[in-house]
Enzyme design. Structure first.
Site, PDB file in Angstrom:
ATOM      1  N   GLU A   1      -3.029  -8.202  -4.296  1.00 17.11           N
ATOM      2  CA  GLU A   1      -2.956  -8.357  -5.675  1.00 17.11           C
ATOM      3  C   GLU A   1      -1.851  -9.741  -5.929  1.00 17.11           C
ATOM      4  O   GLU A   1      -0.887  -9.502  -6.596  1.00 17.11           O
ATOM      5  CB  GLU A   1      -2.206  -6.987  -6.303  1.00 17.11           C
ATOM      6  CG  GLU A   1      -3.022  -5.878  -6.025  1.00 17.11           C
ATOM      7  CD  GLU A   1      -2.494  -4.751  -6.897  1.00 17.11           C
ATOM      8  OE1 GLU A   1      -1.316  -4.836  -7.407  1.00 17.11           O
ATOM      9  OE2 GLU A   1      -3.233  -3.847  -6.948  1.00 17.11           O
TER      10      GLU A   1
ATOM     11  N   ARG B   1      -5.020   1.614   5.937  1.00 17.09           N
ATOM     12  CA  ARG B   1      -4.602   0.185   5.400  1.00 17.09           C
ATOM     13  C   ARG B   1      -3.193   0.310   5.157  1.00 17.09           C
ATOM     14  O   ARG B   1      -2.544   0.779   4.430  1.00 17.09           O
ATOM     15  CB  ARG B   1      -5.284  -0.316   4.173  1.00 17.09           C
ATOM     16  CG  ARG B   1      -4.590  -1.447   3.271  1.00 17.09           C
ATOM     17  CD  ARG B   1      -5.520  -1.830   2.354  1.00 17.09           C
ATOM     18  NE  ARG B   1      -4.738  -3.277   1.913  1.00 17.09           N
ATOM     19  CZ  ARG B   1      -4.296  -3.195   0.529  1.00 17.09           C
ATOM     20  NH1 ARG B   1      -4.288  -2.299  -0.273  1.00 17.09           N
ATOM     21  NH2 ARG B   1      -3.378  -4.177   0.356  1.00 17.09           N
TER      22      ARG B   1
ATOM     23  N   HIS C   1       2.350  -7.980   1.559  1.00 13.93           N
ATOM     24  CA  HIS C   1       2.291  -6.740   0.235  1.00 13.93           C
ATOM     25  C   HIS C   1       3.575  -7.031  -0.053  1.00 13.93           C
ATOM     26  O   HIS C   1       4.565  -6.143  -0.393  1.00 13.93           O
ATOM     27  CB  HIS C   1       2.016  -5.520   0.755  1.00 13.93           C
ATOM     28  CG  HIS C   1       1.482  -4.486  -0.304  1.00 13.93           C
ATOM     29  ND1 HIS C   1       0.357  -4.019  -0.121  1.00 13.93           N
ATOM     30  CD2 HIS C   1       2.108  -4.335  -1.534  1.00 13.93           C
ATOM     31  CE1 HIS C   1       0.209  -3.164  -1.392  1.00 13.93           C
ATOM     32  NE2 HIS C   1       1.105  -3.475  -2.156  1.00 13.93           N
TER      33      HIS C   1
ATOM     34  N   GLU D   1      -7.590  -0.145  -2.812  1.00 15.14           N
ATOM     35  CA  GLU D   1      -6.724   0.951  -3.434  1.00 15.14           C
ATOM     36  C   GLU D   1      -7.398   1.461  -4.591  1.00 15.14           C
ATOM     37  O   GLU D   1      -7.970   0.880  -5.137  1.00 15.14           O
ATOM     38  CB  GLU D   1      -5.458   0.289  -3.863  1.00 15.14           C
ATOM     39  CG  GLU D   1      -4.463  -0.127  -2.914  1.00 15.14           C
ATOM     40  CD  GLU D   1      -3.154  -0.857  -3.542  1.00 15.14           C
ATOM     41  OE1 GLU D   1      -2.767  -0.694  -4.814  1.00 15.14           O
ATOM     42  OE2 GLU D   1      -2.355  -1.759  -2.805  1.00 15.14           O
TER      43      GLU D   1
ATOM     44  N   TYR E   1      -7.592   0.382 -10.466  1.00 12.42           N
ATOM     45  CA  TYR E   1      -6.888   1.248 -11.163  1.00 12.42           C
ATOM     46  C   TYR E   1      -7.290   1.533 -12.715  1.00 12.42           C
ATOM     47  O   TYR E   1      -7.657   2.790 -13.063  1.00 12.42           O
ATOM     48  CB  TYR E   1      -5.424   1.243 -11.200  1.00 12.42           C
ATOM     49  CG  TYR E   1      -4.820   1.185  -9.857  1.00 12.42           C
ATOM     50  CD1 TYR E   1      -4.341   2.521  -9.278  1.00 12.42           C
ATOM     51  CD2 TYR E   1      -4.416   0.047  -9.079  1.00 12.42           C
ATOM     52  CE1 TYR E   1      -3.509   2.618  -8.113  1.00 12.42           C
ATOM     53  CE2 TYR E   1      -3.800   0.389  -7.644  1.00 12.42           C
ATOM     54  CZ  TYR E   1      -3.613   1.531  -7.143  1.00 12.42           C
ATOM     55  OH  TYR E   1      -2.899   1.371  -6.039  1.00 12.42           O
TER      56      TYR E   1
HETATM   57  C1  BG6 Z   1      -0.744  -1.703  -6.818  1.00 15.47           C
HETATM   58  C2  BG6 Z   1       0.016  -1.932  -5.646  1.00 15.47           C
HETATM   59  O1  BG6 Z   1      -0.609  -2.411  -7.851  1.00 15.47           O
HETATM   60  O2  BG6 Z   1      -0.330  -0.472  -7.533  1.00 15.47           O
HETATM   61  C3  BG6 Z   1       0.842  -0.831  -4.793  1.00 15.47           C
HETATM   62  O3  BG6 Z   1      -0.741  -2.617  -4.545  1.00 15.47           O
HETATM   63  C4  BG6 Z   1       1.477  -0.037  -6.045  1.00 15.47           C
HETATM   64  O4  BG6 Z   1       1.697  -1.266  -3.983  1.00 15.47           O
HETATM   65  C5  BG6 Z   1       0.228   0.515  -6.819  1.00 15.47           C
HETATM   66  O5  BG6 Z   1       2.047   1.032  -5.501  1.00 15.47           O
HETATM   67  C6  BG6 Z   1       0.453   1.506  -7.835  1.00 15.47           C
HETATM   68  O6  BG6 Z   1       1.693   1.158  -8.709  1.00 15.47           O
HETATM   69  P1  BG6 Z   1       2.679   1.782  -9.034  1.00 15.47           P
HETATM   70  O7  BG6 Z   1       3.524   1.049  -9.905  1.00 15.47           O
HETATM   71  O8  BG6 Z   1       2.324   3.155 -10.106  1.00 15.47           O
HETATM   72  O9  BG6 Z   1       3.525   2.444  -7.862  1.00 15.47           O
END
Ligand code: BG6
Length: 488
Positions: free
Chosen positions: A168, A78, A122, A388, A299
């Site tokens: 997002e 992706r 993005h 992700e 996450y």
């Molecule tokens: C997501 C995004 O929010 O989290 C990514 O889609 C991003 O682009 C990822 O890199 C991790 O966030 P960070 O702030 O830890 O780089």
């Protein structure tokens, strides 16, 4: 032990990235600037002033990167396209060299049997459109985004099956329009909701174009989803959790899937004078465009309680004032701001005492990914793809030039096992894209917060030779793919 079902035969084991975070070549071959090219040059906005001018130079090294993917056995990759590489001015003249770059990348992936998963947006709208009409704040952007998307649909429809519309939307609208942490660097809640509504319309229009031009493809948004937990079973807190789930998740997802804003949140925003302007015909457009699947970026979730007891001691607030090894601007919300926010009457986010956190203060919650998938399946009943999921960590390059990232393996393994449980529960999951394939620029945290399976030997100050070094997790994921997740 639960008896787990196997992953589907054609499960897409993948990895993900985004244009600004990897490409570099910020003005190569006719590319125009995006809002990120400009924003990162404002002093104090990013970690040590880092930017994506060179990033990890994927623009010039994509063949080497795809080769590493192929050697790993990756099934899907992706990535996002930089709008201003294709239309330097946002609209008008097409930059053929920009399109050719992505065509070459796609061809290279296909040559190695890697399914491209193409993200249209993005976070990097052309600066030209920001200058012309304030980007997402103007309805003119709906047609310009559609024009950009149609160029890509026509060009790549026979090569790319999976498409992501917006990445997002919840994150880039909040950080860009409310918390002054992303471009366009505003703190204006009203503008945030107005822009967000316009993005919804742009999303719907582009999805309709997609269904017209790419009838055999699948498209959906990638939403940054965090399931909300109640702080405890006190009914007031459970109600607050409902508010939290609606305000932080359904506010977008209900619109994507059903073309409707959730009622309680909408009424609350009207009361506060920050509801978006919904014109005649808007809801019809939103309802006419249904995604084919949901992309889920996971996450962590969030824990919520009623805010009559907001900030009782200062100890339990969403990690806002905790000092972690590194500071994450995502978690820094000034308190005075909070007092006037729409959440004030609805809920407050608190830290979950049962979960450990990463060095940047992100909760680590593998079970949450199963909860997320279950809730989304129940409410929206669409196929899903994890677009992700990953761990941001400091990595050490040893004297032998290896990276022993057992912590990342543990993180990913934990999440993938919970995904398998979700599939066993009956969730319809197309694939899993770990964030990220190579290390890349973490928007606000420079190059030290690493996510990749492949280490990139560079730091904030020095690009060095940008050498690619597969980490221990690279070989681990390779065997996960080879066995289709059988021996986790
Ligand atoms: C997501 C995004 O929010 O989290 C990514 O889609 C991003 O682009 C990822 O890199 C991790 O966030 P960070 O702030 O830890 O780089």
């Amino acid at each position: 032990h639960e008896k787990l079902e196997k992953f589907p035969q054609n499960f897409l084991w993948g990895a993900a990235s985004a244009a600004y975070q990897i490409e570099g070549g910020w003005n190569s071959d006719g590319k125009g600037p995006s809002i990120w090219d400009q924003f990162t040059k404002i002093p104090g906005k990013t970690f040590q002033g880092t930017n994506g001018d060179i990033a990890v130079d994927h623009y010039n090294r994509y063949k080497e990167d795809v080769k590493l993917m192929a050697d790993m056995g990756l099934k899907a990759y992706r990535f996002s396209l930089a709008w201003s590489r294709i239309l330097p001015d946002g609209s008008g003249e097409i930059n053929e060299k920009g399109l050719a770059f992505y065509e070459n990348l796609i061809n290279e992936l296909i040559k190695h049997n890697i399914e491209p998963v193409l993200t249209l947006y993005h976070w990097d709208i052309p600066q030209a459109l920001q200058d012309r009409y304030n980007g997402w704040e103007s309805r003119q952007v709906i047609d310009d985004f559609d024009n950009y998307a149609r160029i890509l649909f026509k060009r790549f429809k026979d090569k790319v099956k999976y498409w992501v519309s917006f990445n997002e939307q919840n994150v880039f609208t909040a950080l860009g329009y409310r918390w002054e942490a992303h471009p366009p660097n505003l703190s204006d809640v009203k503008k945030m909701f107005e822009a967000n509504h316009i993005i919804n319309l742009a999303n719907a229009k582009a999805i309709n174009s997609f269904h017209e031009l790419v009838p055999d493809g699948l498209i959906g948004p990638s939403f940054g989803y965090g399931p909300m937990y109640s702080f405890n079973c006190e009914p007031e807190n459970v109600l607050a959790t409902l508010n939290g789930e609606e305000f932080q998740n359904h506010w977008w997802l209900d619109v994507y899937v059903n073309g409707k804003y959730p009622k309680a949140t909408f009424k609350q925003l009207v009361k506060l004078g920050v509801a978006p302007t919904v014109e005649e015909g808007d809801l019809q457009l939103l309802q006419s465009a249904k995604p084919d699947f949901l992309g889920v970026n996971y996450y962590h979730g969030g824990t919520v309680r009623a805010n009559e007891i907001e900030f009782p001691s200062g100890d339990n607030d969403a990690g806002l004032e905790k000092s972690f090894e590194a500071t994450d601007p995502y978690l820094m919300k000034p308190k005075e701001e909070q007092a006037q926010t729409p959440e004030k009457r609805m809920f407050s986010n608190v830290s979950n005492p049962f979960l450990e956190k990463t060095k940047w203060g992100w909760e680590i919650d593998p079970v949450g990914i199963r909860i997320a998938l279950r809730r989304l399946q129940n409410r929206y009943d669409l196929p899903m793809m994890i677009t992700e999921n990953g761990l941001g960590a400091f990595d050490d390059l040893t004297n032998e030039r290896t990276i022993e990232d057992d912590y990342r393996i543990e993180y990913l393994r934990g999440h993938i096992i919970e995904i398998q449980k979700a599939i066993t529960d009956g969730v319809d999951l197309i694939g899993y894209c770990a964030w990220s394939f190579t290390d890349l620029l973490s928007w606000l945290n420079g190059y030290q917060k690493r996510y990749g399976f492949v280490y990139i030997d560079r730091d904030e100050k020095d690009e060095k030779a940008l050498e690619r070094i597969p980490k221990k997790s690279y070989f681990w994921y390779k065997s996960v793919i080879a066995t289709n997740g059988q021996n986790l």
